[in-house]
Design an enzyme around this catalytic site. Structure first.
Site, PDB file in Angstrom:
ATOM      1  CE  LYS A   1     -60.212  -9.519  31.775  1.00 38.31           C
ATOM      2  NZ  LYS A   1     -60.526  -8.257  31.626  1.00 38.31           N
TER       3      LYS A   1
ATOM      4  CE  LYS B   1     -53.776  -4.888  29.570  1.00 41.58           C
ATOM      5  NZ  LYS B   1     -54.627  -4.439  30.506  1.00 41.58           N
TER       6      LYS B   1
HETATM    7  P1  NA7 Z   1     -58.395   2.933  28.202  1.00 40.06           P
HETATM    8  O1  NA7 Z   1     -59.819   3.309  27.773  1.00 40.06           O
HETATM    9  O2  NA7 Z   1     -57.392   2.609  27.427  1.00 40.06           O
HETATM   10  O3  NA7 Z   1     -58.228   3.732  29.307  1.00 40.06           O
HETATM   11  C1  NA7 Z   1     -56.959   3.444  30.035  1.00 40.06           C
HETATM   12  C2  NA7 Z   1     -56.802   4.485  31.300  1.00 40.06           C
HETATM   13  O4  NA7 Z   1     -55.750   4.037  32.110  1.00 40.06           O
HETATM   14  C3  NA7 Z   1     -57.105   5.836  31.312  1.00 40.06           C
HETATM   15  O5  NA7 Z   1     -57.491   6.501  32.236  1.00 40.06           O
HETATM   16  C4  NA7 Z   1     -55.457   6.474  31.031  1.00 40.06           C
HETATM   17  O6  NA7 Z   1     -55.299   7.834  31.301  1.00 40.06           O
HETATM   18  C5  NA7 Z   1     -55.031   5.571  32.252  1.00 40.06           C
HETATM   19  N1  NA7 Z   1     -53.498   5.316  32.198  1.00 40.06           N
HETATM   20  C6  NA7 Z   1     -52.702   4.938  30.993  1.00 40.06           C
HETATM   21  N2  NA7 Z   1     -51.481   4.887  31.441  1.00 40.06           N
HETATM   22  C7  NA7 Z   1     -51.395   5.330  32.581  1.00 40.06           C
HETATM   23  C8  NA7 Z   1     -50.100   5.797  33.535  1.00 40.06           C
HETATM   24  N3  NA7 Z   1     -48.955   5.429  33.135  1.00 40.06           N
HETATM   25  N4  NA7 Z   1     -50.582   6.446  34.583  1.00 40.06           N
HETATM   26  C9  NA7 Z   1     -51.715   6.723  34.858  1.00 40.06           C
HETATM   27  N5  NA7 Z   1     -52.794   6.314  34.093  1.00 40.06           N
HETATM   28  C10 NA7 Z   1     -52.782   5.797  33.065  1.00 40.06           C
HETATM   29  O7  NA7 Z   1     -58.804   1.426  28.766  1.00 40.06           O
HETATM   30  P2  NA7 Z   1     -60.024   0.582  29.617  1.00 40.06           P
HETATM   31  O8  NA7 Z   1     -60.913   1.654  30.223  1.00 40.06           O
HETATM   32  O9  NA7 Z   1     -60.785  -0.025  28.115  1.00 40.06           O
HETATM   33  O10 NA7 Z   1     -59.364  -0.578  30.297  1.00 40.06           O
HETATM   34  C11 NA7 Z   1     -58.706  -0.415  31.427  1.00 40.06           C
HETATM   35  C12 NA7 Z   1     -58.380  -1.613  32.194  1.00 40.06           C
HETATM   36  O11 NA7 Z   1     -59.382  -2.349  32.491  1.00 40.06           O
HETATM   37  C13 NA7 Z   1     -57.337  -2.318  31.301  1.00 40.06           C
HETATM   38  O12 NA7 Z   1     -56.309  -3.100  32.006  1.00 40.06           O
HETATM   39  C14 NA7 Z   1     -58.278  -3.197  30.609  1.00 40.06           C
HETATM   40  O13 NA7 Z   1     -57.251  -4.283  30.073  1.00 40.06           O
HETATM   41  C15 NA7 Z   1     -59.091  -3.635  31.499  1.00 40.06           C
HETATM   42  P3  NA7 Z   1     -55.503   8.667  29.975  1.00 40.06           P
HETATM   43  O14 NA7 Z   1     -56.701   9.389  29.798  1.00 40.06           O
HETATM   44  O15 NA7 Z   1     -54.716   8.186  28.827  1.00 40.06           O
HETATM   45  O16 NA7 Z   1     -54.353   9.858  30.582  1.00 40.06           O
END
Ligand code: NA7
Length: 292
Positions: A166, A234
């Site tokens: 990836k 990132k």
């Molecule tokens: P998004 O729409 O920014 O969603 C990120 C998700 O990750 C969202 O559910 C966040 O929860 C969650 N999140 C972020 N930080 C944490 C921590 N510390 N603990 C638990 N959950 C967390 O990203 P995408 O859906 O576009 O992409 C997800 C991945 O796939 C990413 O790695 C891309 O590069 C590919 P929130 O709703 O903010 O509480």
């Protein structure tokens, strides 16, 4: 199958919805409450979601988020059972994935990294492509779930190799788009219409999937996020970190990282990464546009 789906962001939510639509028994969890999925049960913690699940599927932002979900307070670790499979569709560091997999292996748990390619539209339409790292047998058992969310799976090797592939893919997207944006900027400054240049690109060997996908958005100056700039930033950093660990030099990507650093400083993190074009335009004192 009984699936816990953790992380309901832009990509995770439609993926979980497609699993529920395909008839799987889905329990979802998201860090910020208030997000749910039709046809799925909502749990209060990752541990609760994972209780009794055959498969725990994650799609969260970054390496730290995956670590928190697995091993933090009320993490999945509290609900591990032998035979369970953990799948990670986030894009994170390959070396961290190998460590996480080792931590759960002693408990009889399989670990598969399965990052995705395809936009939000592909997540909604169930047409994602998965790059997979993990044991063949564990992957075989996941096939009905992959089929509900995607159109193709590509096994790249053992655990960690999906994430490695990836990073190798996304660094090319960043570099190809940067080349396109630089071409457009120079052409605009020299008085060439953007639509004319794009037609020329698409008729020659310069054409690419990245340009075909992004050109209509650029011409409309629509920088609403299909893939947010902060996530590409990132991924560029993850690729540079992996390169450093492997003693590989990536000079083109190092330069592109500087552009993304500046875009982040300018507050463009939640725009699409296509917005990096606006920095080049600013430096050149020109706007890429078409008269047609
Ligand atoms: P998004 O729409 O920014 O969603 C990120 C998700 O990750 C969202 O559910 C966040 O929860 C969650 N999140 C972020 N930080 C944490 C921590 N510390 N603990 C638990 N959950 C967390 O990203 P995408 O859906 O576009 O992409 C997800 C991945 O796939 C990413 O790695 C891309 O590069 C590919 P929130 O709703 O903010 O509480």
């Amino acid at each position: 199958m009984r699936v816990a789906f953790l992380g309901l962001g832009i990509m995770g939510r439609p993926m979980a919805a497609n699993l529920a639509k395909a008839g799987h028994e889905v329990t979802v969890w998201n860090r910020s409450p208030g997000k749910d999925v039709e046809g799925a049960r909502t749990a209060a913690t990752p541990a609760e979601a994972a209780q009794g699940a055959e498969v725990v599927w994650m799609c969260v932002s970054d390496t730290q988020a995956v670590e928190n979900v697995l091993f933090g307070e009320n993490g999945v670790e509290n609900s591990l059972t032998p035979g369970m499979t953990i799948v990670d569709s986030s894009t994170i560091a390959p070396s961290a994935t190998v460590k996480f997999a080792e931590r759960v292996r002693d408990r009889g748990v399989h670990y598969v990294d399965a990052p995705i390619t395809g936009s939000k539209v592909a997540a909604e339409g169930g047409t994602l492509i998965f790059m997979i790292g993990g044991e063949e047998a564990a992957i075989e058992g996941l096939k009905p779930l992959f089929a509900a969310m995607g159109k193709k799976i590509c096994r790249m090797g053992d655990t960690g190799k999906g994430h490695a592939a990836k990073l190798a893919m996304n660094l090319q997207i960043a570099l190809i788009y940067e080349g396109f944006a630089e071409g457009l900027t120079l052409a605009a400054k020299l008085g060439v219409d953007a639509a004319d240049l794009i037609s020329l690109i698409n008729a020659t060997m310069v054409r690419s999937g990245v340009v075909e996908y992004k050109a209509p958005f650029v011409l409309k100056r629509d920088f609403t996020p299909n893939f947010p700039l902060r996530l590409m930033h990132k991924d560029i950093r993850l690729a540079l970190d992996a390169a450093k660990e492997a003693r590989v030099k990536l000079p083109g990507l190092e330069t592109v990282e500087e552009i993304y650093d500046l875009a982040m400083e300018e507050g463009q993190q939640d725009l699409d990464y296509a917005a990096t074009l606006t920095l080049l335009e600013k430096w050149a004192g020109v706007e890429v546009k078409s008269a047609t």
